[in-house]
Design an enzyme around this catalytic site. Structure first.
Site, PDB file in Angstrom:
ATOM      1  N   HIS A  65       0.835  -1.195   0.000  1.00 45.66           N
ATOM      2  CA  HIS A  65       0.000   0.000   0.000  1.00 45.66           C
ATOM      3  C   HIS A  65       0.867   1.241   0.000  1.00 45.66           C
ATOM      4  O   HIS A  65       2.041   1.204   0.371  1.00 45.66           O
ATOM      5  CB  HIS A  65      -0.916   0.020   1.221  1.00 45.66           C
ATOM      6  N   CYS A 187       2.389   3.388  11.564  1.00 43.87           N
ATOM      7  CA  CYS A 187       3.261   2.849  10.526  1.00 43.87           C
ATOM      8  C   CYS A 187       3.590   3.978   9.562  1.00 43.87           C
ATOM      9  O   CYS A 187       2.999   5.059   9.643  1.00 43.87           O
ATOM     10  CB  CYS A 187       2.590   1.680   9.800  1.00 43.87           C
TER      11      CYS A 187
END
Length: 664
Positions: A65, A187
């Protein structure tokens, strides 16, 4: 707004064998629907994200992603691989691959949809249904949540789990207080792993019978945990791959600090670990900024250097601003401008002396911050934001007791050490919320004040005076030896710690200038200009010894060297350190020695050739710089010229036993 995923974005027979091929195959479906405008640009962003951390998860899941300017709207593509594709998960290849594409300025609503998918991936029933799906439309509907039986059933089962633990074992007594944990997950992109780690920790918390509250610091922003919740917590878990924002809130709590994937893959172990630390009474302070990237094996000397460099790096802008203002004031109004009255009381708009006085007094105010800033940010490097208050206080006291630059160094180290000690105290839960803003500043400032005023301040002040007197009396051989040493330090690591030590030593002397300290400043700046100027000269004289990229860097090095930016030589040293660094050190030593021998002086701490009018004996100063540059350039050309050329790329392979020329 289009749907996040449609049947056209699903491939139940993904034939790719590598993660790059899988990402390209799924991204092509996005491009065909007009959701990706530049396929290669988008895939480059996906690869850059993958390089930060593998996106494979336990359970056969790959979730590449990224956020990209080549994405028109939030989009999800799904592929199912029969053979499995390696995405770097510890348990092997992934058969369920989700490619998540978010626009660079994606809105919070769609990012929340993506985070919901990340949470669903932690549900085994959801992933099992995807593996059993027979048609792309059914898989897309499942991912969108169009089949209502999955989510309510899964959620209700999870809600009932704590009631059935241990097969109907006796329920805890009503008055028993559960163990309370707060957690922060984050993240690099804040899209997937952030929320998957949160879901895993919450589920593990329910299974373990603890109260778990998670703060997700994701792309859609984040809401801070209620201070009352933090204050009542018994421990904290950081599962993150980017710096946790406002980490000082959790000071004093038993802490487990891991990467975000550990929060996904082993949440139960993390909960057990933080409970064990709490039982042992451990209090792990949040990592200081300068220690965030440190290896566990780094010794005290390495960390000490990092702390000191932190203080120096924050001090340098004050040095440049204040020192140059003072130097300009002397250039305009003469050296007697320091006797001018305050411009707040007297200022004549048409008189140059008034403008010179304004520059001098403004620069003096900036210069007055040097020692407090140095001490404050040394403490910051050691203990994060709570170290700032006692650090600045200690630095100001160093000025008050005339301990000067050395006093600031010691005050910063003392402040950081005191804060680190206070953080380890086992304080009552009711005080934890006010520890960073009240308790730690109060206690640490009091201790540092006591130490600086009554214990170390006066001895350091005496040492500082002795050093100042020594610099003032430098002449002859002693001055040349000191200039040589300073020149070697300035060129040894091209802007690194040794360079900054020499520079800080020179700047410290400007706080109480005398003839010797002004000579030191001149020698340091002259030697610092030599490495980039020498590399620029070398690339001009014998460009064939350098690559095309180095020749281009050589053009910029002229300006960088002239501006006293020693880092301009770093590209050359990185490519050929064994030849460039010794050559730079030789030239720096020559320049430093000559500058001291010529008696050159300098009141400006920065500026290079642009402050030559402010230099005592400017022509001799420039001669010292030219001499060092010539020595350094000649040395690097000589060393590079001794190297035997490597065989050309189109040369035929050598026969067995034939000698082959190699680069040294």
């Amino acid at each position: 707004m289009s749907e996040l995923i449609t049947a056209d974005l699903v491939d139940l027979d993904l034939a790719a064998e590598t993660k790059e091929a899988a990402a390209r195959s799924l991204a092509e479906r996005m491009r065909e629907l007009g959701r990706v405008t530049d396929l290669d640009g988008f895939l480059a962003d996906v690869a850059a994200r993958e390089a930060q951390m593998p996106t494979g998860l336990d359970g056969g899941i790959g979730i590449p992603h990224c956020r990209s300017e080549h994405v028109t709207e939030p989009t999800l593509a799904f592929g199912r691989s029969a053979a499995g594709i390696d995405f770097g998960a510890p348990d092997g290849p992934a058969d369920l691959i989700f490619l998540i594409a978010a626009p660079a300025g994606g809105d919070a609503d769609h990012l929340s949809i993506l985070s919901a998918l990340a949470r669903h991936l932690m549900d085994p029933e959801f992933t099992s249904a995807l593996r059993a799906a027979q048609a792309p439309g059914a898989a897309a509907a499942l991912i969108r949540g169009d089949e209502p039986e999955l989510e309510p059933e899964s959620e209700s089962e999870r809600e009932r789990e704590p009631e059935t633990v241990d097969g109907g074992a006796e329920e805890p007594k009503a008055e028993a207080r559960p163990f309370r944990i707060v957690a922060v997950t984050s993240c690099p992109t804040g899209i997937a792993h952030t929320y998957m780690a949160a879901e895993a920790l919450e589920s593990a918390g329910r299974a373990a019978g603890v109260e778990m509250v998670v703060e997700t610091q994701g792309s859609a922003g984040f809401v801070k945990l209620d201070p009352a919740v933090v204050g009542a917590a018994d421990g904290v878990i950081f599962a993150h791959d980017v710096e946790v924002r406002d980490k000082g809130r959790f000071a004093g709590l038993p802490t487990v600090d891991v990467g975000v994937k550990a929060g996904i893959n082993r949440p139960g172990e993390l909960i057990a670990e933080v409970r064990a630390k709490a039982a042992r009474g451990e209090r792990v302070a949040p990592t200081a900024p300068m220690d965030a990237g440190a290896d566990a094996g780094d010794g005290f000397a390495t960390r000490l250097r990092a702390w000191l460099m932190t203080g120096v790096s924050y001090m340098v802008p004050f040095v440049a601003a204040g020192g140059l203002l003072i130097a300009l004031a002397f250039a305009i109004g003469g050296y007697g401008i320091d006797k001018a009255p305050s411009v707040a009381d007297h200022f004549a708009w048409t008189e140059s002396t008034s403008w010179a006085a304004l520059l001098f007094q403004t620069g003096g105010v900036a210069f007055a911050f040097l020692v407090p800033v140095l001490a404050g940010f040394i403490a910051y490097g050691m203990a994060d934001r709570p170290g700032l208050v006692p650090g600045f206080v200690g630095g100001s006291i160093a000025l008050t007791v005339d301990a000067g630059f050395l006093g600031g160094l010691i005050a910063g180290l003392l402040a950081g050490a005191v804060v680190m000690a206070v953080r380890r105290l086992n304080v009552p839960a009711v005080l934890r919320g006010i520890m960073p803003v009240v308790v730690i500043p109060l206690l640490s400032s009091a201790v540092v004040g006591f130490l600086m005023f009554l214990v170390v301040g006066k001895p350091v002040a005496a040492l500082q005076k002795a050093l100042t007197d020594w610099l003032g009396g430098l002449s002859g051989t002693n001055a040349v030896i000191l200039g040589t040493l300073l020149g070697l330090l300035m060129a040894a690591d091209l802007g690194g710690p040794l360079n900054k030590v020499a520079y800080a030593f020179a700047v410290g002397g400007l706080a109480d200038p005398n003839e010797g300290s002004l000579k030191v400043m001149a020698a340091v700046m002259a030697a610092g200009m030599v490495p980039p100027l020498a590399m620029a000269l070398a690339t001009t004289v014998r460009g064939r010894l350098f690559t095309a990229s180095e020749r281009e860097n050589g053009k910029a090095a002229w300006v960088l060297g002239a501006s006293f930016i020693t880092e301009g030589a770093i590209p050359f040293a990185a490519a050929d350190p064994l030849r460039v660094i010794p050559s730079a050190m030789a030239g720096g030593a020559v320049t430093g020695a000559l500058s001291m021998a010529f008696g050159c002086t300098l009141r400006a701490p920065h500026g290079g050739v642009f402050v030559v009018p402010l230099i005592g004996s400017p022509f001799l100063y420039l001669l010292a710089v030219v001499a060092g540059t010539a020595v350094s350039a000649a040395a690097v050309l000589l060393l590079k010229g001794l190297r035997r050329p490597a065989p050309p790329k189109d040369a035929a392979p050598a026969e067995a036993g034939d000698p082959v020329a190699v680069a040294v």
